[in-house]
Design a protein around this motif. Structure first.
Motif, PDB file in Angstrom:
ATOM      1  N   ARG A   9       0.699  -1.171   0.173  1.00 30.72           N
ATOM      2  CA  ARG A   9      -0.023  -0.020  -0.060  1.00 30.72           C
ATOM      3  C   ARG A   9       0.836   1.254  -0.121  1.00 30.72           C
ATOM      4  NH1 ARG A   9      -5.617   1.498   2.676  1.00 30.72           N
ATOM      5  NH2 ARG A   9      -5.400   3.702   2.749  1.00 30.72           N
ATOM      6  N   VAL A  23      -2.003   6.774 -11.587  1.00 32.36           N
ATOM      7  CA  VAL A  23      -2.703   6.757 -10.278  1.00 32.36           C
ATOM      8  C   VAL A  23      -2.992   8.393  -9.934  1.00 32.36           C
ATOM      9  CG1 VAL A  23      -3.375   6.079  -7.867  1.00 32.36           C
ATOM     10  CG2 VAL A  23      -1.985   4.757  -9.441  1.00 32.36           C
ATOM     11  N   TRP A  61      -3.750  10.924  -1.801  1.00 29.78           N
ATOM     12  CA  TRP A  61      -4.452   9.674  -2.784  1.00 29.78           C
ATOM     13  C   TRP A  61      -3.605   8.375  -2.216  1.00 29.78           C
ATOM     14  CZ3 TRP A  61      -1.200  13.382  -4.707  1.00 29.78           C
ATOM     15  CH2 TRP A  61       0.094  12.984  -5.267  1.00 29.78           C
ATOM     16  N   TYR A  83      -3.150   3.859  -3.067  1.00 33.26           N
ATOM     17  CA  TYR A  83      -3.296   2.716  -3.763  1.00 33.26           C
ATOM     18  C   TYR A  83      -2.659   1.543  -3.323  1.00 33.26           C
ATOM     19  CZ  TYR A  83       1.036   4.888  -5.483  1.00 33.26           C
ATOM     20  OH  TYR A  83       2.276   5.150  -5.887  1.00 33.26           O
ATOM     21  N   ARG A  84      -2.823   0.571  -3.890  1.00 30.80           N
ATOM     22  CA  ARG A  84      -2.210  -0.780  -3.548  1.00 30.80           C
ATOM     23  C   ARG A  84      -1.860  -1.459  -4.879  1.00 30.80           C
ATOM     24  NH1 ARG A  84      -7.672  -3.302  -2.204  1.00 30.80           N
ATOM     25  NH2 ARG A  84      -7.092  -2.749   0.117  1.00 30.80           N
ATOM     26  N   GLU A 129      -4.478  -0.924  -8.054  1.00 29.72           N
ATOM     27  CA  GLU A 129      -5.759  -0.681  -7.573  1.00 29.72           C
ATOM     28  C   GLU A 129      -5.633   0.641  -6.700  1.00 29.72           C
ATOM     29  OE1 GLU A 129      -9.287  -2.689  -4.593  1.00 29.72           O
ATOM     30  OE2 GLU A 129      -7.588  -3.834  -5.149  1.00 29.72           O
ATOM     31  N   PRO A 130      -7.014   1.470  -7.285  1.00 27.03           N
ATOM     32  CA  PRO A 130      -6.650   2.935  -6.539  1.00 27.03           C
ATOM     33  C   PRO A 130      -7.573   2.641  -5.288  1.00 27.03           C
ATOM     34  CG  PRO A 130      -8.223   2.802  -8.329  1.00 27.03           C
ATOM     35  CD  PRO A 130      -7.377   1.610  -8.496  1.00 27.03           C
ATOM     36  N   ALA A 182      -8.366   8.236  -4.728  1.00 31.32           N
ATOM     37  CA  ALA A 182      -7.564   7.975  -6.060  1.00 31.32           C
ATOM     38  C   ALA A 182      -8.480   7.278  -7.186  1.00 31.32           C
ATOM     39  CB  ALA A 182      -6.289   7.134  -5.865  1.00 31.32           C
ATOM     40  N   ARG A 183      -7.855   7.566  -8.374  1.00 33.70           N
ATOM     41  CA  ARG A 183      -8.477   6.549  -9.670  1.00 33.70           C
ATOM     42  C   ARG A 183      -7.318   6.238 -10.737  1.00 33.70           C
ATOM     43  NH1 ARG A 183     -11.442  11.879 -12.536  1.00 33.70           N
ATOM     44  NH2 ARG A 183      -9.699  13.055 -13.073  1.00 33.70           N
TER      45      ARG A 183
END
Length: 220
Positions: free
Chosen positions: A155, A185, A201, A203-204, A211-212, A216-217
């Protein structure tokens, strides 16, 4: 979890403990280089504006389960690569952070956050890596460690303190393998709001990709 810092003289990749193997002392795994205790360094890497920024630094490796994050010094900042035992199942073996200016060649808004200092920090059940850096008038911080909600994944929690409207903000990665993929990301929203402000933000990165998470996206 194990955190190692290799010596300045390059060691063969196989000299490090095998990813996914039971944690053991590096000497028992055949590693003969210097061993640095997993504690915050007494002389952290300087910010990019420092005249000492070009000084080479040994890589830092965070490993647990079947995952590994390797931080390598590139000129004036730390880049990182994430790999998993057995690859990602998509013809790739891992992900590399892309550093330097985002398309548009504006150093104030790099492709990935700048991290010029790294520290280790003990957490419940292991160790996390903390990073700090700056680009232009923006300050970045990151925490990297095992994701307790997704065993085997790593992460990243990032915060950027910005003083002016950003042209771009986010993290950029390139996949390994013959068909390299670029993934970005991005924070969910960069709508106008009073400055200065902090943008966050998370993500992992796991065996199946990026994966956000909160705030985040995935961007184009």
């Amino acid at each position: 979890m194990a955190l190692e810092e290799t010596g300045r003289t390059a060691e063969p990749r196989t000299s490090l403990p095998r990813i996914g193997a039971p944690i053991q002392h590096p000497r028992a795994a055949g590693y003969n280089g210097p061993i640095i205790p997993a504690v915050p360094p007494s002389s952290p890497a300087p910010m990019p504006s420092s005249s000492r920024s070009a000084k080479p630094r040994p890589p830092v490796i965070l490993a647990f389960g079947g995952a590994e994050v390797r931080f390598d010094w590139q000129g004036d900042r730390w880049a990182h690569a994430v790999r998993f035992e057995g690859g990602l199942g998509r013809g790739t073996e891992g992900w590399h952070s892309l550093e330097g200016p985002h398309p548009g060649d504006d150093d104030r808004w790099p492709a990935s956050p700048v991290f010029a200092e790294l520290h280790t920090h003990p957490i419940a059940g292991g160790i996390a890596v903390m990073g700090l850096g700056l680009a232009g008038r923006s300050h970045f911080s990151v925490s990297v460690g095992a994701d307790p909600a997704a065993p085997g994944a790593i992460r990243f929690d990032i915060a950027a303190r910005i003083q002016e409207p950003p042209n771009w903000l986010g993290s950029t990665y390139r996949s390994d393998g013959p068909a390299a993929t670029i993934l970005r990301v991005e924070p969910l929203s960069l709508a106008a709001s009073p400055l200065p402000r902090t943008v966050e933000w998370s993500y992992r990165i796991g065996p199946h990709g990026i994966e956000p998470l909160s705030g985040a996206r995935l961007g184009a």
